[in-house]
Design a protein around this motif. Structure first.
Motif, PDB file in Angstrom:
ATOM      1  N   TRP A 119       0.843  -1.195   0.000  1.00 32.86           N
ATOM      2  CA  TRP A 119       0.000   0.000   0.000  1.00 32.86           C
ATOM      3  C   TRP A 119       0.877   1.243   0.000  1.00 32.86           C
ATOM      4  O   TRP A 119       1.841   1.337   0.764  1.00 32.86           O
ATOM      5  CB  TRP A 119      -0.910   0.009   1.224  1.00 32.86           C
ATOM      6  N   HIS A 120       0.532   2.203  -0.833  1.00 33.26           N
ATOM      7  CA  HIS A 120       1.227   3.486  -0.893  1.00 33.26           C
ATOM      8  C   HIS A 120       0.185   4.556  -0.563  1.00 33.26           C
ATOM      9  O   HIS A 120      -0.702   4.826  -1.363  1.00 33.26           O
ATOM     10  CB  HIS A 120       1.842   3.700  -2.278  1.00 33.26           C
ATOM     11  N   ASN A 126       5.689  10.364 -10.669  1.00 36.27           N
ATOM     12  CA  ASN A 126       6.956  10.044 -11.328  1.00 36.27           C
ATOM     13  C   ASN A 126       7.889   9.183 -10.486  1.00 36.27           C
ATOM     14  O   ASN A 126       9.104   9.305 -10.591  1.00 36.27           O
ATOM     15  CB  ASN A 126       7.683  11.321 -11.767  1.00 36.27           C
ATOM     16  N   VAL A 127       7.334   8.334  -9.659  1.00 34.19           N
ATOM     17  CA  VAL A 127       8.119   7.401  -8.864  1.00 34.19           C
ATOM     18  C   VAL A 127       7.595   6.006  -9.155  1.00 34.19           C
ATOM     19  O   VAL A 127       6.382   5.787  -9.208  1.00 34.19           O
ATOM     20  CB  VAL A 127       7.988   7.706  -7.354  1.00 34.19           C
ATOM     21  N   HIS A 128       8.500   5.056  -9.362  1.00 35.74           N
ATOM     22  CA  HIS A 128       8.079   3.667  -9.525  1.00 35.74           C
ATOM     23  C   HIS A 128       7.812   3.078  -8.140  1.00 35.74           C
ATOM     24  O   HIS A 128       8.710   3.034  -7.302  1.00 35.74           O
ATOM     25  CB  HIS A 128       9.163   2.853 -10.241  1.00 35.74           C
ATOM     26  N   HIS A 129       6.594   2.643  -7.909  1.00 35.45           N
ATOM     27  CA  HIS A 129       6.203   1.996  -6.657  1.00 35.45           C
ATOM     28  C   HIS A 129       6.184   0.506  -6.953  1.00 35.45           C
ATOM     29  O   HIS A 129       5.478   0.057  -7.857  1.00 35.45           O
ATOM     30  CB  HIS A 129       4.829   2.510  -6.212  1.00 35.45           C
ATOM     31  N   ILE A 130       6.955  -0.275  -6.176  1.00 35.29           N
ATOM     32  CA  ILE A 130       7.210  -1.663  -6.563  1.00 35.29           C
ATOM     33  C   ILE A 130       6.749  -2.673  -5.523  1.00 35.29           C
ATOM     34  O   ILE A 130       6.513  -2.335  -4.366  1.00 35.29           O
ATOM     35  CB  ILE A 130       8.708  -1.885  -6.838  1.00 35.29           C
ATOM     36  N   ASP A 160      14.705  -6.113 -13.127  1.00 32.73           N
ATOM     37  CA  ASP A 160      14.023  -4.823 -13.025  1.00 32.73           C
ATOM     38  C   ASP A 160      12.539  -5.029 -12.740  1.00 32.73           C
ATOM     39  O   ASP A 160      11.824  -5.613 -13.550  1.00 32.73           O
ATOM     40  CB  ASP A 160      14.218  -4.045 -14.339  1.00 32.73           C
ATOM     41  N   HIS A 161      12.077  -4.560 -11.584  1.00 34.90           N
ATOM     42  CA  HIS A 161      10.659  -4.681 -11.214  1.00 34.90           C
ATOM     43  C   HIS A 161       9.737  -4.060 -12.251  1.00 34.90           C
ATOM     44  O   HIS A 161       8.612  -4.492 -12.427  1.00 34.90           O
ATOM     45  CB  HIS A 161      10.387  -3.983  -9.869  1.00 34.90           C
ATOM     46  N   PHE A 186       3.957   0.191 -10.377  1.00 35.98           N
ATOM     47  CA  PHE A 186       3.117   1.198 -11.014  1.00 35.98           C
ATOM     48  C   PHE A 186       3.786   2.560 -10.893  1.00 35.98           C
ATOM     49  O   PHE A 186       4.630   2.798 -10.039  1.00 35.98           O
ATOM     50  CB  PHE A 186       1.699   1.237 -10.450  1.00 35.98           C
ATOM     51  N   ARG A 187       3.400   3.449 -11.784  1.00 30.70           N
ATOM     52  CA  ARG A 187       3.885   4.829 -11.789  1.00 30.70           C
ATOM     53  C   ARG A 187       2.733   5.740 -12.187  1.00 30.70           C
ATOM     54  O   ARG A 187       2.073   5.527 -13.190  1.00 30.70           O
ATOM     55  CB  ARG A 187       5.027   5.013 -12.781  1.00 30.70           C
TER      56      ARG A 187
END
Length: 190
Positions: A119-120, A126-130, A160-161, A186-187
């Motif tokens: 969870w974010h 503009n950040v890759h959430h992995i 690479d995720h 996701f981004r």
């Protein structure tokens, strides 16, 4: 011998003078390409595309004051000279600021937002959430995806995720849960 050497020395002198004179136009060219306020702020270690420095005085919701000689003053002055119409300036600002989007996005290991999750709470643009796990559903909270935003999903490729683009959520996707193909990243961007 002197008569034949004189033109050669003159030629060498002319070549040396031309070589020594070459850097001057390049320096002027650089000064012409980068506005003085941006060069000065950068020399002080300020990222002119980032957030206003901490020595600014907040005087309103999005208003600041800064005294001459402060980092904030140099940053504010540089803002006037940034060519915001250029795509490179807008991209640099997005990356430097990594603004909060005020949206919560999570990924789950099972359909319909069940199973293990990541969870974010306040996603940054503009950040890759992995996630190290394969995820098969996505939940969106607080607000839906806006018309000017893009939510891209990717999956593992090699180590690479986010190495392989999978798909994008539709614009104006509302809050709630939806099933997904296998994703790891996701981004959110605009």
């Amino acid at each position: 011998m002197f008569a034949s050497s004189a033109p050669m020395f003159a030629l060498i002198g002319l070549f040396a003078a031309a070589t020594l004179a070459t850097p001057t136009p390049r320096v002027h060219s650089l000064a012409r390409d980068i506005p003085e306020s941006i060069a000065n702020a950068t020399a002080l270690g300020i990222n002119v595309y980032g957030h206003i420095p901490d020595d600014a005085v907040k005087i309103g919701e999005s208003s600041y004051s800064a005294e001459v000689g402060t980092l904030a003053h140099a940053w504010i002055r540089a803002q006037i000279d940034i060519d915001w119409a250029s795509e490179s300036a807008r991209d640099a600002a997005k990356m430097a600021k990594r603004e909060l989007a005020h949206i919560g996005i999570g990924m789950w290991t099972q359909d319909w937002c069940n199973g293990n999750n990541v969870w974010h709470d306040d996603v940054q643009y503009n950040v890759h959430h992995i996630s190290n796990l394969n995820m098969y559903s996505v939940g969106i909270s607080y607000r839906g995806i806006r018309d000017n935003e893009h939510l891209d999903f990717s999956k593992f490729k090699g180590s690479d995720h986010c190495g392989q683009y999978a798909y994008s959520a539709g614009r104006l996707t509302p809050t709630g849960c939806f099933n997904s193909q296998a994703i790891n990243c996701f981004r959110l961007w605009y």
